[in-house]
Scaffold this active site. Sequence first.
Site, short mmCIF file in Angstrom:
data_model
loop_
_atom_site.label_atom_id
_atom_site.label_comp_id
_atom_site.label_asym_id
_atom_site.label_seq_id
_atom_site.Cartn_x
_atom_site.Cartn_y
_atom_site.Cartn_z
N GLU A 127 37.85 -37.50 30.00
CA GLU A 127 36.72 -36.57 30.01
C GLU A 127 36.36 -36.18 28.58
OE1 GLU A 127 36.19 -34.43 33.93
OE2 GLU A 127 37.59 -33.22 32.77
N GLY A 144 29.59 -30.89 31.47
CA GLY A 144 28.59 -29.85 31.72
C GLY A 144 27.38 -29.91 30.80
N SER A 171 29.43 -34.97 33.22
CA SER A 171 28.04 -35.11 33.67
C SER A 171 27.81 -36.34 34.54
CB SER A 171 27.08 -35.11 32.47
OG SER A 171 27.22 -33.91 31.74
N GLU A 186 39.02 -27.30 29.61
CA GLU A 186 38.72 -25.86 29.61
C GLU A 186 40.01 -25.04 29.56
OE1 GLU A 186 36.25 -26.01 33.09
OE2 GLU A 186 34.68 -27.03 31.94
N ASN A 225 35.68 -31.05 41.11
CA ASN A 225 36.36 -29.89 40.51
C ASN A 225 35.42 -28.70 40.62
OD1 ASN A 225 37.58 -28.02 38.87
ND2 ASN A 225 37.27 -29.14 36.96
N TRP A 226 35.73 -27.81 41.55
CA TRP A 226 34.80 -26.69 41.80
C TRP A 226 34.95 -25.57 40.76
CZ3 TRP A 226 35.08 -25.97 47.90
CH2 TRP A 226 34.50 -27.11 48.50
N LYS A 227 35.93 -25.69 39.90
CA LYS A 227 36.14 -24.70 38.83
C LYS A 227 36.14 -23.27 39.41
CE LYS A 227 34.06 -27.85 35.55
NZ LYS A 227 33.48 -28.05 34.23
N GLY A 248 32.30 -32.13 37.95
CA GLY A 248 32.17 -30.68 37.97
C GLY A 248 30.90 -30.27 38.69
N GLY A 249 29.84 -30.03 37.91
CA GLY A 249 28.58 -29.50 38.44
C GLY A 249 28.08 -30.20 39.70
N HIS A 294 43.00 -29.80 32.15
CA HIS A 294 41.55 -29.85 31.95
C HIS A 294 41.23 -29.25 30.57
CE1 HIS A 294 37.27 -29.14 32.44
NE2 HIS A 294 37.30 -29.99 33.44
C1 PEP Z 1 34.65 -31.40 34.59
O1 PEP Z 1 34.63 -30.25 34.22
O2 PEP Z 1 35.72 -31.94 34.90
C2 PEP Z 1 33.38 -32.12 34.63
C3 PEP Z 1 33.42 -33.43 34.59
O3 PEP Z 1 32.25 -31.37 34.67
P1 PEP Z 1 30.73 -31.93 34.80
O4 PEP Z 1 30.72 -32.99 35.83
O5 PEP Z 1 29.93 -30.73 35.18
O6 PEP Z 1 30.37 -32.46 33.45
#
Ligand code: PEP
Length: 257
Positions: free
Chosen positions: A169, A175, A215, A99, A9-11, A236-237, A97
Amino acid sequence: MRKPIIVGNWKMNLTVSAAKKLAGDIEGDYKSDWVEKVEAVVCPTYLQISGVAGVLSGQIGLGAQDLFWEKEDGAYTGEVSAIMLKELGCKYVIIGHSERREYLGETDEMVGKKSQAALAADLTPIICIGESKEQREAGQTNEFLEKQLLAAIENIDQADIVRVIIAYEPIWAIGSGDPASPEDAEEVASLIREALTDKYSQAEAQQCQILYGGSAKADNIAGFIGQDNIDGALVGGASLDAEEFVGMLANVAKKND
Ligand code: PEP
């Protein structure tokens, strides 16, 4: 057997040119014999989808980070429909998501409508659910997640549920660099599968892919993949770094050898 899947997920990151470069770097390091062992997917912003599709050769899947629930063209300023995504080569779409739920007021009802719109256009919805730190500390995790899951899939019928992916999640793990333990994530994943079994049947529930997100990275992915009910990760990251993302794919492929 359910095939593992790693979804990046490049957000709201990267310019179009930077997104194309990242896709090219991932594609370049991807080993074609992984195709059988792990599904790899990237989800860029709407703006980047077309450019990224031009870089990918087909072994890495493409997804979007959201869509709007109306199927037909119409007066919905700023929104994007499932068929528009489909035309650009998307196969997946992330829905609900945390967010979007937090910053944009996305409700369970909206998540349900978006998931149905995705299915109607033959896109695979990746429905996100997750509890807050406060809910976990108050011992409300299971009750809250079951309610969130059932609301999202309320109108999805038996034939379609097998095309749905559920991403667990925990909000506090996203994050933060502080992932859930594989055992805690498995406890929730098995609860999700149980809820799917109760609503549909064991045959359907066993086909659904359940992901962990929060994470996840190359050096901890094996612990999650090793659990009975966890079929991959929403990332994500770590998905913004080609080496790290490809490292995750390599570790999943190795585990699935
Ligand atoms: C996400 O936002 O879906 C996510 C899992 O982020 P991260 O891997 O950075 O925790």
